[in-house]
Design an enzyme around this catalytic site. Structure first.
Site, PDB file in Angstrom:
ATOM      1  N   ARG A  33     -50.865  18.851 171.483  1.00  0.00           N
ATOM      2  CA  ARG A  33     -50.222  20.166 171.295  1.00  0.00           C
ATOM      3  C   ARG A  33     -50.540  20.721 169.906  1.00  0.00           C
ATOM      4  NH1 ARG A  33     -44.901  18.521 174.739  1.00  0.00           N
ATOM      5  NH2 ARG A  33     -46.123  18.251 176.636  1.00  0.00           N
ATOM      6  N   GLU A 177     -35.658   9.313 184.316  1.00  0.00           N
ATOM      7  CA  GLU A 177     -36.515  10.488 184.511  1.00  0.00           C
ATOM      8  C   GLU A 177     -37.667  10.207 185.470  1.00  0.00           C
ATOM      9  OE1 GLU A 177     -38.467  12.048 180.999  1.00  0.00           O
ATOM     10  OE2 GLU A 177     -39.133  13.835 182.050  1.00  0.00           O
ATOM     11  N   LYS A 219     -32.650  12.803 184.965  1.00  0.00           N
ATOM     12  CA  LYS A 219     -33.495  13.884 184.441  1.00  0.00           C
ATOM     13  C   LYS A 219     -34.625  14.143 185.431  1.00  0.00           C
ATOM     14  CE  LYS A 219     -36.330  15.188 180.462  1.00  0.00           C
ATOM     15  NZ  LYS A 219     -36.409  15.211 179.012  1.00  0.00           N
ATOM     16  N   SER A 261     -38.550  20.487 181.784  1.00  0.00           N
ATOM     17  CA  SER A 261     -39.143  21.804 182.061  1.00  0.00           C
ATOM     18  C   SER A 261     -40.525  21.682 182.705  1.00  0.00           C
ATOM     19  CB  SER A 261     -39.170  22.692 180.816  1.00  0.00           C
ATOM     20  OG  SER A 261     -39.908  22.119 179.768  1.00  0.00           O
ATOM     21  N   GLY A 262     -41.275  20.659 182.357  1.00  0.00           N
ATOM     22  CA  GLY A 262     -42.463  20.298 183.122  1.00  0.00           C
ATOM     23  C   GLY A 262     -43.637  21.265 183.129  1.00  0.00           C
ATOM     24  N   GLY A 263     -43.654  22.232 182.211  1.00  0.00           N
ATOM     25  CA  GLY A 263     -44.769  23.176 182.196  1.00  0.00           C
ATOM     26  C   GLY A 263     -44.383  24.568 182.672  1.00  0.00           C
ATOM     27  N   ARG A 294     -40.917  21.234 176.117  1.00  0.00           N
ATOM     28  CA  ARG A 294     -41.715  22.446 175.866  1.00  0.00           C
ATOM     29  C   ARG A 294     -40.901  23.733 175.969  1.00  0.00           C
ATOM     30  NH1 ARG A 294     -46.168  20.464 179.988  1.00  0.00           N
ATOM     31  NH2 ARG A 294     -44.354  19.170 180.502  1.00  0.00           N
TER      32      ARG A 294
HETATM   33  P1  13P Z   1     -40.796  19.004 179.188  1.00  0.00           P
HETATM   34  O1  13P Z   1     -39.509  19.775 179.255  1.00  0.00           O
HETATM   35  O2  13P Z   1     -41.802  19.599 178.258  1.00  0.00           O
HETATM   36  O3  13P Z   1     -41.323  18.675 180.541  1.00  0.00           O
HETATM   37  O4  13P Z   1     -40.446  17.617 178.487  1.00  0.00           O
HETATM   38  C1  13P Z   1     -39.330  16.936 178.892  1.00  0.00           C
HETATM   39  C2  13P Z   1     -39.557  15.498 178.737  1.00  0.00           C
HETATM   40  O5  13P Z   1     -38.809  14.842 178.054  1.00  0.00           O
HETATM   41  C3  13P Z   1     -40.685  14.870 179.430  1.00  0.00           C
HETATM   42  O6  13P Z   1     -40.535  13.495 179.406  1.00  0.00           O
END
Ligand code: 13P
Length: 340
Positions: A33, A177, A219, A261-263, A294
């Site tokens: 990033r 998660e 999560k 959030s995943g992108g 993100r």
């Molecule tokens: P994102 O919200 O960017 O997907 O990151 C959350 C996270 O902790 C991924 O492991």
């Protein structure tokens, strides 16, 4: 195992409409990033960036916990204050990422298995002594032709459950998660099927391993069409599908669900969480919250770009995103908040 401490921490993390800030990017992820924005990929720049985040004025109004990376939990701000102390002084509980990354799974092309169980008990004891009160382990499931396989789902679910049991033994609340990735051209319906199967496997293993559901946080991903899918569903359709899937698979004993959030863009992640809380908040057994990486950080990172002169502006952007998601938890987020 101090059951009451686990339950209190888990409840606290999702109380008062606050959410969790994920700032636990591993070296490769953080460096990638940084590289995209021309920021030097050094320990000092990573430290300065994490200092920017934890010293954001007022962050504790909207953020209950922050997930750190091993490097950060040992670092200090420029004036010598441990990052951990800055967070706890702001009323934010420190957490720690403890998986060692998703690696290629043997014999299963295109699939991943998260590593890090060996020696985990000792690492968790050290983190608890340092002041962490919760942990995170991320499993990655890829949607593709004939994948994810049951072998991949089961192996990741079992690792998540073994990690969660170890966490609870030492007093850390496990954030569990299982992330079904957004990459690909699959439909929302396909994401629903896979997410439902994954969550059933995860809760099956959590039960088998004796994990206290009241002392953990889930999560998950939202149920979304793939990023390359031609049909992009409305926020309301995504909210309905996500809640329907979670109601089928997540026991009511779990105190909170904090989405990754995943992108998704920062705005969509807020709008979709808001849609879920508008439509279902009063009917759900668990809190619906956020644990974004993100979607909280990206606007701030793009402003900062490694420049000391941009720190304040970047902190304002992070504060704004935290405030928008706090509003989304209440179901009062509007697109107008983005113009203010
Ligand atoms: P994102 O919200 O960017 O997907 O990151 C959350 C996270 O902790 C991924 O492991």
């Amino acid at each position: 195992m101090n059951i009451q401490e686990l339950i209190n921490t888990a409840k606290w993390l999702v109380a008062n409409h606050k959410g969790i800030l994920a700032m636990d990017e591993s070296f490769p992820t953080c460096n990638k990033r940084f590289a995209k924005l021309g920021i030097p990929q050094t320990e000092e720049y990573r430290r300065a960036y994490r200092e920017l985040i934890v010293t954001t004025p007022g962050l504790g109004e909207f953020i209950s916990g922050a997930i750190l990376f091993d490097e950060t939990i040992r670092q200090k701000t420029k004036d010598g204050t441990p990052m951990l102390k800055v967070l706890t002084d702001a009323g934010i509980i420190p957490g720690i990422k403890v998986d060692l990354g998703a690696k290629d799974m043997a014999g299963h092309s295109g699939e991943k298995i998260s590593e890090g169980l060996d020696g985990l008990r000792d690492r968790l004891i050290e983190y608890y002594k340092m002041g962490a009160r919760f942990a995170k382990w991320r499993a990655v499931l890829v949607i593709g032709r004939e994948i994810p396989s049951y072998a991949c789902i089961e192996a990741n679910a079992q690792a998540l459950a073994r990690y969660a049991a170890l966490c609870q033994e030492v007093g850390l609340v496990p954030i569990v998660e299982p992330e079904v990735l957004m990459d690909g051209s699959h439909t929302m319906e396909r994401c629903f099927e896979v997410t439902e199967e994954v969550l059933h496997a995860v809760f099956d293993q959590l039960y088998t391993q004796g994990v206290l559901l009241e002392g953990m946080i889930l999560k998950p991903n939202m149920v979304l069409p793939g990023l390359a899918c031609l049909k992009q569903d409305s926020d309301e359709a995504i909210a309905d599908a996500t809640v329907k899937c979670l109601l089928r698979a997540v026991p009511a004993a779990v105190p909170g669900i904090t989405f990754l959030s995943g992108g998704q863009t920062a705005e969509l992640a807020s709008a979709r969480l808001n849609a879920m809380n508008v439509r279902f908040k009063s009917q759900l057994p668990w809190e619906l919250s956020f644990s974004y990486g993100r979607a909280l950080q990206q606007p701030a990172l793009e402003i900062w770009r490694g420049k000391e002169a941009k720190v304040l502006k970047a902190q304002q952007a992070l504060y704004h995103r935290a405030k928008c998601n706090f509003a989304a938890r209440k179901g009062i987020y509007t697109a107008g908040m983005e113009k203010a």
